[in-house]
Design a protein around this motif. Structure first.
Motif, PDB file in Angstrom:
ATOM      1  N   GLN A  92     -24.898   4.741 -53.465  1.00 17.15           N
ATOM      2  CA  GLN A  92     -23.833   5.332 -52.655  1.00 17.15           C
ATOM      3  C   GLN A  92     -24.362   6.514 -51.844  1.00 17.15           C
ATOM      4  OE1 GLN A  92     -21.085   6.168 -55.842  1.00 17.15           O
ATOM      5  NE2 GLN A  92     -19.880   4.317 -55.480  1.00 17.15           N
ATOM      6  N   THR A  93     -25.189   7.325 -52.476  1.00 19.87           N
ATOM      7  CA  THR A  93     -25.792   8.451 -51.765  1.00 19.87           C
ATOM      8  C   THR A  93     -26.732   7.968 -50.674  1.00 19.87           C
ATOM      9  OG1 THR A  93     -25.643   9.892 -53.704  1.00 19.87           O
ATOM     10  CG2 THR A  93     -27.261  10.494 -52.025  1.00 19.87           C
ATOM     11  N   VAL A  94     -27.550   6.967 -50.981  1.00 16.21           N
ATOM     12  CA  VAL A  94     -28.477   6.422 -49.988  1.00 16.21           C
ATOM     13  C   VAL A  94     -27.710   5.840 -48.801  1.00 16.21           C
ATOM     14  CG1 VAL A  94     -30.176   4.601 -49.565  1.00 16.21           C
ATOM     15  CG2 VAL A  94     -30.336   6.000 -51.623  1.00 16.21           C
ATOM     16  N   ALA A  95     -26.585   5.185 -49.064  1.00 14.05           N
ATOM     17  CA  ALA A  95     -25.790   4.618 -47.973  1.00 14.05           C
ATOM     18  C   ALA A  95     -25.296   5.704 -47.030  1.00 14.05           C
ATOM     19  CB  ALA A  95     -24.603   3.834 -48.549  1.00 14.05           C
ATOM     20  N   ILE A  96     -24.795   6.810 -47.586  1.00 10.74           N
ATOM     21  CA  ILE A  96     -24.319   7.921 -46.752  1.00 10.74           C
ATOM     22  C   ILE A  96     -25.474   8.522 -45.969  1.00 10.74           C
ATOM     23  CG2 ILE A  96     -23.337  10.247 -46.820  1.00 10.74           C
ATOM     24  CD1 ILE A  96     -21.604   9.367 -49.145  1.00 10.74           C
ATOM     25  N   VAL A  97     -26.641   8.666 -46.606  1.00 16.20           N
ATOM     26  CA  VAL A  97     -27.818   9.213 -45.920  1.00 16.20           C
ATOM     27  C   VAL A  97     -28.261   8.293 -44.790  1.00 16.20           C
ATOM     28  CG1 VAL A  97     -30.264   9.774 -46.190  1.00 16.20           C
ATOM     29  CG2 VAL A  97     -28.622  10.543 -47.892  1.00 16.20           C
ATOM     30  N   ILE A  98     -28.268   6.978 -45.044  1.00 17.94           N
ATOM     31  CA  ILE A  98     -28.687   6.021 -44.019  1.00 17.94           C
ATOM     32  C   ILE A  98     -27.760   6.074 -42.815  1.00 17.94           C
ATOM     33  CG2 ILE A  98     -28.850   3.554 -43.487  1.00 17.94           C
ATOM     34  CD1 ILE A  98     -29.936   3.126 -46.297  1.00 17.94           C
ATOM     35  N   VAL A  99     -26.451   6.023 -43.064  1.00 16.89           N
ATOM     36  CA  VAL A  99     -25.495   6.034 -41.960  1.00 16.89           C
ATOM     37  C   VAL A  99     -25.583   7.352 -41.188  1.00 16.89           C
ATOM     38  CG1 VAL A  99     -23.051   5.972 -41.358  1.00 16.89           C
ATOM     39  CG2 VAL A  99     -23.939   4.419 -43.110  1.00 16.89           C
ATOM     40  N   SER A 100     -25.639   8.465 -41.890  1.00 13.23           N
ATOM     41  CA  SER A 100     -25.722   9.772 -41.232  1.00 13.23           C
ATOM     42  C   SER A 100     -26.994   9.887 -40.402  1.00 13.23           C
ATOM     43  CB  SER A 100     -25.688  10.887 -42.277  1.00 13.23           C
ATOM     44  OG  SER A 100     -24.534  10.820 -43.076  1.00 13.23           O
ATOM     45  N   THR A 101     -28.116   9.434 -40.961  1.00  9.11           N
ATOM     46  CA  THR A 101     -29.381   9.532 -40.241  1.00  9.11           C
ATOM     47  C   THR A 101     -29.391   8.633 -39.017  1.00  9.11           C
ATOM     48  OG1 THR A 101     -30.539  10.014 -42.324  1.00  9.11           O
ATOM     49  CG2 THR A 101     -31.879   9.303 -40.467  1.00  9.11           C
ATOM     50  N   LEU A 102     -28.849   7.417 -39.146  1.00 12.37           N
ATOM     51  CA  LEU A 102     -28.798   6.514 -37.996  1.00 12.37           C
ATOM     52  C   LEU A 102     -27.979   7.119 -36.859  1.00 12.37           C
ATOM     53  CD1 LEU A 102     -28.352   3.008 -39.676  1.00 12.37           C
ATOM     54  CD2 LEU A 102     -30.377   3.903 -38.532  1.00 12.37           C
ATOM     55  N   ILE A 103     -26.835   7.709 -37.185  1.00  9.47           N
ATOM     56  CA  ILE A 103     -26.000   8.321 -36.147  1.00  9.47           C
ATOM     57  C   ILE A 103     -26.722   9.518 -35.534  1.00  9.47           C
ATOM     58  CG2 ILE A 103     -23.828   9.511 -35.697  1.00  9.47           C
ATOM     59  CD1 ILE A 103     -22.572   7.860 -37.928  1.00  9.47           C
ATOM     60  N   SER A 104     -27.345  10.347 -36.370  1.00  6.80           N
ATOM     61  CA  SER A 104     -28.057  11.523 -35.868  1.00  6.80           C
ATOM     62  C   SER A 104     -29.208  11.126 -34.952  1.00  6.80           C
ATOM     63  CB  SER A 104     -28.577  12.362 -37.044  1.00  6.80           C
ATOM     64  OG  SER A 104     -27.526  12.878 -37.822  1.00  6.80           O
ATOM     65  N   VAL A 105     -29.963  10.102 -35.360  1.00 11.93           N
ATOM     66  CA  VAL A 105     -31.099   9.667 -34.550  1.00 11.93           C
ATOM     67  C   VAL A 105     -30.623   9.001 -33.258  1.00 11.93           C
ATOM     68  CG1 VAL A 105     -33.022   8.015 -34.483  1.00 11.93           C
ATOM     69  CG2 VAL A 105     -32.669   9.454 -36.492  1.00 11.93           C
ATOM     70  N   ALA A 106     -29.579   8.174 -33.352  1.00 18.15           N
ATOM     71  CA  ALA A 106     -29.076   7.475 -32.163  1.00 18.15           C
ATOM     72  C   ALA A 106     -28.573   8.450 -31.105  1.00 18.15           C
ATOM     73  CB  ALA A 106     -27.961   6.508 -32.557  1.00 18.15           C
ATOM     74  N   ILE A 107     -28.016   9.565 -31.525  1.00 13.59           N
ATOM     75  CA  ILE A 107     -27.524  10.570 -30.580  1.00 13.59           C
ATOM     76  C   ILE A 107     -28.589  11.624 -30.300  1.00 13.59           C
ATOM     77  CG2 ILE A 107     -25.811  12.403 -30.246  1.00 13.59           C
ATOM     78  CD1 ILE A 107     -23.834  10.730 -31.824  1.00 13.59           C
ATOM     79  N   GLY A 108     -29.339  12.010 -31.335  1.00 13.68           N
ATOM     80  CA  GLY A 108     -30.278  13.125 -31.199  1.00 13.68           C
ATOM     81  C   GLY A 108     -31.464  12.833 -30.307  1.00 13.68           C
ATOM     82  N   ILE A 109     -32.060  11.639 -30.405  1.00  5.76           N
ATOM     83  CA  ILE A 109     -33.241  11.332 -29.592  1.00  5.76           C
ATOM     84  C   ILE A 109     -32.915  11.305 -28.093  1.00  5.76           C
ATOM     85  CG2 ILE A 109     -34.934   9.531 -29.059  1.00  5.76           C
ATOM     86  CD1 ILE A 109     -35.204   9.000 -32.013  1.00  5.76           C
ATOM     87  N   PRO A 110     -31.857  10.605 -27.650  1.00  6.53           N
ATOM     88  CA  PRO A 110     -31.531  10.673 -26.219  1.00  6.53           C
ATOM     89  C   PRO A 110     -31.216  12.091 -25.737  1.00  6.53           C
ATOM     90  CG  PRO A 110     -30.409   8.824 -27.250  1.00  6.53           C
ATOM     91  CD  PRO A 110     -30.999   9.630 -28.356  1.00  6.53           C
ATOM     92  N   VAL A 111     -30.500  12.866 -26.553  1.00  2.18           N
ATOM     93  CA  VAL A 111     -30.203  14.250 -26.162  1.00  2.18           C
ATOM     94  C   VAL A 111     -31.488  15.064 -26.090  1.00  2.18           C
ATOM     95  CG1 VAL A 111     -29.039  16.383 -26.846  1.00  2.18           C
ATOM     96  CG2 VAL A 111     -27.864  14.197 -27.065  1.00  2.18           C
ATOM     97  N   GLY A 112     -32.414  14.847 -27.034  1.00  2.00           N
ATOM     98  CA  GLY A 112     -33.689  15.554 -26.994  1.00  2.00           C
ATOM     99  C   GLY A 112     -34.497  15.205 -25.762  1.00  2.00           C
ATOM    100  N   ILE A 113     -34.508  13.939 -25.380  1.00  2.00           N
ATOM    101  CA  ILE A 113     -35.215  13.537 -24.158  1.00  2.00           C
ATOM    102  C   ILE A 113     -34.583  14.189 -22.939  1.00  2.00           C
ATOM    103  CG2 ILE A 113     -35.722  11.563 -22.671  1.00  2.00           C
ATOM    104  CD1 ILE A 113     -35.935   9.848 -25.197  1.00  2.00           C
ATOM    105  N   LEU A 114     -33.251  14.214 -22.908  1.00  2.00           N
ATOM    106  CA  LEU A 114     -32.545  14.828 -21.781  1.00  2.00           C
ATOM    107  C   LEU A 114     -32.876  16.314 -21.666  1.00  2.00           C
ATOM    108  CD1 LEU A 114     -30.434  14.614 -19.516  1.00  2.00           C
ATOM    109  CD2 LEU A 114     -28.673  15.087 -21.235  1.00  2.00           C
ATOM    110  N   THR A 115     -32.881  17.020 -22.782  1.00  2.00           N
ATOM    111  CA  THR A 115     -33.176  18.457 -22.733  1.00  2.00           C
ATOM    112  C   THR A 115     -34.628  18.727 -22.349  1.00  2.00           C
ATOM    113  OG1 THR A 115     -33.658  18.457 -25.118  1.00  2.00           O
ATOM    114  CG2 THR A 115     -31.414  18.987 -24.437  1.00  2.00           C
ATOM    115  N   ALA A 116     -35.525  17.787 -22.666  1.00  2.00           N
ATOM    116  CA  ALA A 116     -36.930  17.973 -22.296  1.00  2.00           C
ATOM    117  C   ALA A 116     -37.150  17.779 -20.804  1.00  2.00           C
ATOM    118  CB  ALA A 116     -37.809  17.004 -23.086  1.00  2.00           C
ATOM    119  N   LEU A 117     -36.343  16.931 -20.184  1.00  2.00           N
ATOM    120  CA  LEU A 117     -36.534  16.602 -18.772  1.00  2.00           C
ATOM    121  C   LEU A 117     -35.615  17.368 -17.836  1.00  2.00           C
ATOM    122  CD1 LEU A 117     -36.872  12.702 -19.098  1.00  2.00           C
ATOM    123  CD2 LEU A 117     -38.686  14.420 -19.081  1.00  2.00           C
ATOM    124  N   ASN A 118     -34.573  17.988 -18.381  1.00  2.00           N
ATOM    125  CA  ASN A 118     -33.584  18.670 -17.548  1.00  2.00           C
ATOM    126  C   ASN A 118     -33.330  20.072 -18.107  1.00  2.00           C
ATOM    127  OD1 ASN A 118     -30.913  19.521 -16.516  1.00  2.00           O
ATOM    128  ND2 ASN A 118     -30.862  17.489 -15.594  1.00  2.00           N
TER     129      ASN A 118
END
Length: 276
Positions: A92-118
């Protein structure tokens, strides 16, 4: 002596009671339903697979990623989780970690690329990240409960707020640290802006990005106990029960299980980042 009164508490409560909840309740309910279905699906999948199969798979991945030492630790860790009867809570803990990490990575990487270029985007995003990192985690549990109720969904939302900044910052840093001579050579050969990003800057930034993913995953796991205070199932609930009942043995048992998961996930993601 107070020379100026700022009724922030009253303003906030009026805004939430008179506008936010009446106008956005349906929207947040739909998000909650989607997230709950996703979390339940991941949890059911992990609990459906026999524990022996998961342990063997983790041992093989650990051996491939980091060598015999981590593989042996994964074997002992699997035996421990089964021996103390905390396998279901661990999944149950691993499931919450997986879902949270997937959402963070899916949003965080594009935002990080945007901040690096703009630079304008960077000036806007940086104070938001500072706010997310410095605000005490117990504070944003309140709006999470208010908007999403109790259970695993507000836990994922709170974990997302807590764990996303590292992957955004590390992605931005990795893109910015791409060697200038390589970038100039790529431009000289006629690379467009998107080709430069996709074929030069992003591949060179992968190790740094993976370090951000590693930190995001560790922060998500560290929220297990705090998230249990708003009804999240898993090992955090075991530790919280031990705390509330002053049961030292139960708290230690759940805490060691969290440590086992943390070490395995940390070493695997670190090794993947290093090899990248």
């Amino acid at each position: 002596m107070n020379y100026f009164d700022l009724p922030l508490e009253d303003f906030t409560n009026d805004f939430v009671d008179n506008w936010l909840l009446p106008n956005t309740a349906g929207f947040f309910d739909r998000i909650s339903d989607i997230l709950r279905s996703f979390i339940d699906m991941v949890t059911s999948f992990l609990l459906f697979i026999p524990p022996e199969v998961i342990v063997i798979a983790v041992i093989l991945v650990s051996w491939k990623a980091s060598g015999k030492g981590l593989a042996l630790f994964a074997l002992l860790g699997g035996f421990y989780l089964g021996a103390v009867e905390l396998w279901a809570e661990s999944m149950q803990t691993v499931a919450i970690v997986i879902v949270s990490t997937l959402i963070s990575v899916a949003i965080g990487i594009p935002v990080g690329i945007l901040t690096a270029l703009n630079k304008t985007a960077e000036r806007i995003v940086r104070p938001i990240l500072d706010f997310m990192q410095t605000l005490p985690s117990f504070v944003y549990l309140i709006p999470a409960i208010l908007l999403f109720g109790l259970g695993s969904v507000p836990a994922v939302i709170a974990t997302f707020v807590f764990a996303t900044p590292p992957v955004v910052r590390m992605t931005s840093l990795g893109i910015k640290q791409a060697p200038e001579d390589v970038i100039e050579a790529s431009r000289a050969f006629g690379s467009t802006k998107w080709q430069l990003l996709a074929k030069v800057q992003f591949p060179l930034a992968v190790p740094t990005i993976m370090a951000g993913v590693n930190q995001t995953m560790m922060l998500a796991l560290s929220m297990a106990v705090i998230a249990s205070m708003i009804g999240a199932p898993g090992l955090g609930d075991t530790v919280l029960t031990g705390i509330s009942t002053v049961n030292v043995g139960l708290g230690l048992t759940g805490g060691l299980a969290i440590v086992v998961l943390a070490i395995i996930l940390d070493r695997i993601t670190q090794s993947i980042g290093t090899k990248s």
